[in-house]
Scaffold this motif. Structure first.
Motif, PDB file in Angstrom:
ATOM      1  N   VAL A   9       0.860  -1.185   0.000  1.00 43.75           N
ATOM      2  CA  VAL A   9       0.000   0.000   0.000  1.00 43.75           C
ATOM      3  C   VAL A   9       0.894   1.231   0.000  1.00 43.75           C
ATOM      4  CG1 VAL A   9      -1.691   1.339   1.304  1.00 43.75           C
ATOM      5  CG2 VAL A   9      -1.888  -1.154   1.201  1.00 43.75           C
ATOM      6  N   VAL A  10       0.643   2.143  -0.927  1.00 45.00           N
ATOM      7  CA  VAL A  10       1.389   3.403  -1.000  1.00 45.00           C
ATOM      8  C   VAL A  10       0.393   4.544  -0.933  1.00 45.00           C
ATOM      9  CG1 VAL A  10       3.027   4.799  -2.299  1.00 45.00           C
ATOM     10  CG2 VAL A  10       3.130   2.294  -2.465  1.00 45.00           C
ATOM     11  N   THR A  11       0.492   5.370   0.090  1.00 48.89           N
ATOM     12  CA  THR A  11      -0.432   6.494   0.230  1.00 48.89           C
ATOM     13  C   THR A  11       0.152   7.734  -0.463  1.00 48.89           C
ATOM     14  OG1 THR A  11       0.488   7.316   2.325  1.00 48.89           O
ATOM     15  CG2 THR A  11      -1.198   5.575   2.445  1.00 48.89           C
ATOM     16  N   GLY A  12      -0.734   8.630  -0.870  1.00 51.01           N
ATOM     17  CA  GLY A  12      -0.282   9.827  -1.578  1.00 51.01           C
ATOM     18  C   GLY A  12       0.456   9.491  -2.849  1.00 51.01           C
ATOM     19  N   ALA A  13      -0.044   8.481  -3.569  1.00 45.64           N
ATOM     20  CA  ALA A  13       0.688   7.936  -4.711  1.00 45.64           C
ATOM     21  C   ALA A  13       0.275   8.546  -6.042  1.00 45.64           C
ATOM     22  CB  ALA A  13       0.512   6.413  -4.764  1.00 45.64           C
ATOM     23  N   CYS A  35      -3.368   5.181  -3.095  1.00 43.57           N
ATOM     24  CA  CYS A  35      -4.450   6.089  -2.719  1.00 43.57           C
ATOM     25  C   CYS A  35      -3.980   7.520  -2.839  1.00 43.57           C
ATOM     26  CB  CYS A  35      -4.966   5.785  -1.312  1.00 43.57           C
ATOM     27  SG  CYS A  35      -3.975   6.484   0.026  1.00 43.57           S
ATOM     28  N   ASP A  36      -4.946   8.414  -3.013  1.00 41.15           N
ATOM     29  CA  ASP A  36      -4.684   9.838  -3.086  1.00 41.15           C
ATOM     30  C   ASP A  36      -6.024  10.546  -2.935  1.00 41.15           C
ATOM     31  OD1 ASP A  36      -2.021  11.456  -4.008  1.00 41.15           O
ATOM     32  OD2 ASP A  36      -3.814  12.592  -4.529  1.00 41.15           O
ATOM     33  N   ASP A  43      -5.754   8.307 -11.065  1.00 47.58           N
ATOM     34  CA  ASP A  43      -6.035   7.546 -12.278  1.00 47.58           C
ATOM     35  C   ASP A  43      -4.822   7.511 -13.197  1.00 47.58           C
ATOM     36  OD1 ASP A  43      -8.007   6.063 -13.844  1.00 47.58           O
ATOM     37  OD2 ASP A  43      -7.901   7.740 -15.264  1.00 47.58           O
ATOM     38  N   GLU A  44      -4.106   8.623 -13.263  1.00 44.37           N
ATOM     39  CA  GLU A  44      -2.899   8.672 -14.093  1.00 44.37           C
ATOM     40  C   GLU A  44      -1.843   7.699 -13.575  1.00 44.37           C
ATOM     41  OE1 GLU A  44       0.673  11.818 -15.234  1.00 44.37           O
ATOM     42  OE2 GLU A  44      -1.262  12.576 -14.519  1.00 44.37           O
ATOM     43  N   ALA A  45      -1.668   7.649 -12.246  1.00 48.66           N
ATOM     44  CA  ALA A  45      -0.691   6.731 -11.663  1.00 48.66           C
ATOM     45  C   ALA A  45      -1.090   5.280 -11.925  1.00 48.66           C
ATOM     46  CB  ALA A  45      -0.570   6.987 -10.161  1.00 48.66           C
ATOM     47  N   ARG A  46      -2.374   4.975 -11.775  1.00 49.86           N
ATOM     48  CA  ARG A  46      -2.833   3.610 -12.034  1.00 49.86           C
ATOM     49  C   ARG A  46      -2.549   3.207 -13.474  1.00 49.86           C
ATOM     50  NH1 ARG A  46      -6.687   1.832 -14.748  1.00 49.86           N
ATOM     51  NH2 ARG A  46      -7.677   3.884 -14.923  1.00 49.86           N
ATOM     52  N   ARG A  47      -2.852   4.086 -14.412  1.00 47.06           N
ATOM     53  CA  ARG A  47      -2.610   3.780 -15.817  1.00 47.06           C
ATOM     54  C   ARG A  47      -1.129   3.538 -16.086  1.00 47.06           C
ATOM     55  NH1 ARG A  47      -6.022   8.130 -16.977  1.00 47.06           N
ATOM     56  NH2 ARG A  47      -4.196   9.314 -17.669  1.00 47.06           N
ATOM     57  N   ALA A  58      -6.500   1.215  -7.307  1.00 49.29           N
ATOM     58  CA  ALA A  58      -6.501   2.628  -6.936  1.00 49.29           C
ATOM     59  C   ALA A  58      -7.745   2.936  -6.115  1.00 49.29           C
ATOM     60  CB  ALA A  58      -6.452   3.507  -8.181  1.00 49.29           C
ATOM     61  N   VAL A  59      -7.553   3.556  -4.957  1.00 51.42           N
ATOM     62  CA  VAL A  59      -8.649   3.878  -4.051  1.00 51.42           C
ATOM     63  C   VAL A  59      -8.512   5.331  -3.605  1.00 51.42           C
ATOM     64  CG1 VAL A  59      -9.803   3.307  -1.890  1.00 51.42           C
ATOM     65  CG2 VAL A  59      -8.665   1.503  -3.201  1.00 51.42           C
ATOM     66  N   ARG A  60      -9.562   6.119  -3.802  1.00 52.99           N
ATOM     67  CA  ARG A  60      -9.516   7.486  -3.305  1.00 52.99           C
ATOM     68  C   ARG A  60      -9.611   7.456  -1.778  1.00 52.99           C
ATOM     69  NH1 ARG A  60     -11.698  12.075  -1.576  1.00 52.99           N
ATOM     70  NH2 ARG A  60     -11.172  14.004  -2.692  1.00 52.99           N
ATOM     71  N   CYS A  61      -8.682   8.141  -1.115  1.00 51.82           N
ATOM     72  CA  CYS A  61      -8.667   8.100   0.348  1.00 51.82           C
ATOM     73  C   CYS A  61      -7.979   9.332   0.900  1.00 51.82           C
ATOM     74  CB  CYS A  61      -7.934   6.842   0.836  1.00 51.82           C
ATOM     75  SG  CYS A  61      -7.719   6.742   2.636  1.00 51.82           S
ATOM     76  N   ASP A  62      -8.623   9.969   1.852  1.00 55.98           N
ATOM     77  CA  ASP A  62      -8.021  11.043   2.634  1.00 55.98           C
ATOM     78  C   ASP A  62      -7.517  10.405   3.921  1.00 55.98           C
ATOM     79  OD1 ASP A  62      -7.390  13.151   4.282  1.00 55.98           O
ATOM     80  OD2 ASP A  62      -9.262  14.243   3.978  1.00 55.98           O
ATOM     81  N   VAL A  63      -6.194  10.320   4.071  1.00 58.22           N
ATOM     82  CA  VAL A  63      -5.637   9.581   5.202  1.00 58.22           C
ATOM     83  C   VAL A  63      -5.905  10.258   6.539  1.00 58.22           C
ATOM     84  CG1 VAL A  63      -3.837   8.496   3.798  1.00 58.22           C
ATOM     85  CG2 VAL A  63      -3.351  10.658   4.996  1.00 58.22           C
ATOM     86  N   SER A  64      -6.366  11.501   6.531  1.00 55.99           N
ATOM     87  CA  SER A  64      -6.702  12.149   7.798  1.00 55.99           C
ATOM     88  C   SER A  64      -8.033  11.662   8.356  1.00 55.99           C
ATOM     89  CB  SER A  64      -6.755  13.675   7.627  1.00 55.99           C
ATOM     90  OG  SER A  64      -7.855  14.069   6.837  1.00 55.99           O
ATOM     91  N   SER A  65      -8.734  10.817   7.601  1.00 55.07           N
ATOM     92  CA  SER A  65      -9.989  10.210   8.051  1.00 55.07           C
ATOM     93  C   SER A  65      -9.746   8.747   8.389  1.00 55.07           C
ATOM     94  CB  SER A  65     -11.055  10.314   6.948  1.00 55.07           C
ATOM     95  OG  SER A  65     -12.143   9.449   7.211  1.00 55.07           O
ATOM     96  N   SER A  66      -9.923   8.376   9.648  1.00 54.48           N
ATOM     97  CA  SER A  66      -9.704   6.982  10.046  1.00 54.48           C
ATOM     98  C   SER A  66     -10.697   6.052   9.352  1.00 54.48           C
ATOM     99  CB  SER A  66      -9.802   6.826  11.557  1.00 54.48           C
ATOM    100  OG  SER A  66     -11.098   7.187  12.019  1.00 54.48           O
ATOM    101  N   ALA A  67     -11.911   6.534   9.081  1.00 50.30           N
ATOM    102  CA  ALA A  67     -12.915   5.713   8.397  1.00 50.30           C
ATOM    103  C   ALA A  67     -12.486   5.420   6.963  1.00 50.30           C
ATOM    104  CB  ALA A  67     -14.269   6.423   8.409  1.00 50.30           C
ATOM    105  N   GLU A  68     -11.969   6.434   6.271  1.00 51.30           N
ATOM    106  CA  GLU A  68     -11.520   6.217   4.895  1.00 51.30           C
ATOM    107  C   GLU A  68     -10.298   5.307   4.848  1.00 51.30           C
ATOM    108  OE1 GLU A  68     -11.313   9.522   2.221  1.00 51.30           O
ATOM    109  OE2 GLU A  68     -13.008  10.562   3.145  1.00 51.30           O
ATOM    110  N   VAL A  69      -9.419   5.426   5.826  1.00 50.50           N
ATOM    111  CA  VAL A  69      -8.251   4.547   5.890  1.00 50.50           C
ATOM    112  C   VAL A  69      -8.691   3.104   6.122  1.00 50.50           C
ATOM    113  CG1 VAL A  69      -6.209   3.954   7.251  1.00 50.50           C
ATOM    114  CG2 VAL A  69      -6.631   6.338   6.585  1.00 50.50           C
ATOM    115  N   HIS A  70      -9.661   2.918   7.001  1.00 47.78           N
ATOM    116  CA  HIS A  70     -10.202   1.576   7.234  1.00 47.78           C
ATOM    117  C   HIS A  70     -10.738   0.985   5.935  1.00 47.78           C
ATOM    118  CE1 HIS A  70     -12.377  -1.745   9.151  1.00 47.78           C
ATOM    119  NE2 HIS A  70     -13.413  -1.400   8.390  1.00 47.78           N
TER     120      HIS A  70
END
Length: 274
Positions: A9-13, A35-36, A43-47, A58-70
């Motif tokens: 898993v790579v965040t801010g990717a 995630c980003d 989408d560009e990184a995934r491609r 690829a998953v959209r995620c704001d890491v400052s949200s524990s729910a989104e990280v879960h």
């Protein structure tokens, strides 16, 4: 293929260094979950990863949200079964006009003969600005690490790489005390968790990069002109900033099985802090 059969898993990717890390891990055989908060850059990184033959979720995620990280880690498990490596790269960086102004003020203060006085950075930072940096840069690292360990501890295997900064181990980024504080916290968190989980064959380390030659920073270099650039390079013995690929290769090493490093903060920085 140093990451063959591994899930990372790579965040801010989406942009810059995060994308380079994800591409490098995929090239070495990892199935990558990226995630980003930017759908377009994600989408560009995934491609780019898939066009190079890699496997990517690829998953959209704001890491400052524990729910989104879960939800991010739940998606990784649903797709790939588990997680073997985590790179905590997502972070807010000081790149607004006011940050550029503060950076230029600091460089002039350090490298030209001007009258000594307070630079008045900390006293002008708002509550909102301070807290937002901690939400992303520290709380996000904690949320992702917690979810990763819940998978890694039962399987008795894992590699976690926290992207800190030279700002967290030196005064090189005194123009951004809020950023420096969060990156120092990441280094301290890395060492504490590393001692806690090493006995379960989970190695936690940090990379604390110096200047990164991203498109955004290259734009800043163009803006400050030749005199500004020459002044900046005086403080970097290598005479340049590191490329995203150079930094990504260090992360690859820390995410692989080819080391005996536990709780270390490695700082590739061209000699800016020795």
């Amino acid at each position: 293929m140093r990451m063959k059969d591994k899930v990372a898993v790579v965040t801010g990717a989406g942009p810059g260094l995060g994308k380079a890390i994800a591409v490098t891990l995929a090239h070495e055989g990892a199935k990558v979950v990226i995630c980003d908060v930017s759908d377009a850059s994600l989408d560009e990184a995934r491609r780019e990863i898939e066009e190079a033959g890699g496997t990517c979720l690829a998953v959209r995620c704001d890491v400052s949200s524990s729910a989104e990280v879960h939800d991010l880690f739940a998606a990784a498990v649903e797709q790939f079964g588990t997680v073997h490596a985590l790179v905590n790269n997502a972070a807010l960086t000081p790149n607004r006009p006011i940050d550029t102004e503060r950076r230029n003020t600091l460089y002039a203060y350090l490298q030209t003969p001007v009258e000594r006085d307070s630079l008045r950075f900390t006293s002008e930072i708002t509550d909102e600005e301070w807290l937002r940096y901690w939400d992303v840069n520290v709380h996000g690292v904690f949320y992702c690490t917690r979810e990763a360990l819940r998978l890694m501890e039962p399987q008795r295997y894992g590699r976690i790489v926290n992207i800190a900064s030279i700002a967290g181990i030196s005064a090189r980024s005194a123009h951004s005390p809020h950023y420096s504080a969060t990156k120092g916290a990441v280094v301290a968190f890395t060492r504490s968790v590393a001692l806690e989980v090493a006995g379960a064959n989970i190695f936690v380390n940090a990379m604390a990069p110096g200047g990164v030659a991203t498109p955004a920073f290259n734009g800043y270099l163009e803006q400050i002109g030749e005199t500004g650039r020459n002044r900046l390079w005086q403080s970097c013995p290598a005479g340049r900033f590191g490329s995203v690929d150079e930094y990504a290769s260090t992360v690859l090493h820390l995410a692989s099985d080819e080391h005996y490093l536990v709780g270390q903060a490695i700082s590739p920085n061209g000699g800016s802090a020795i």
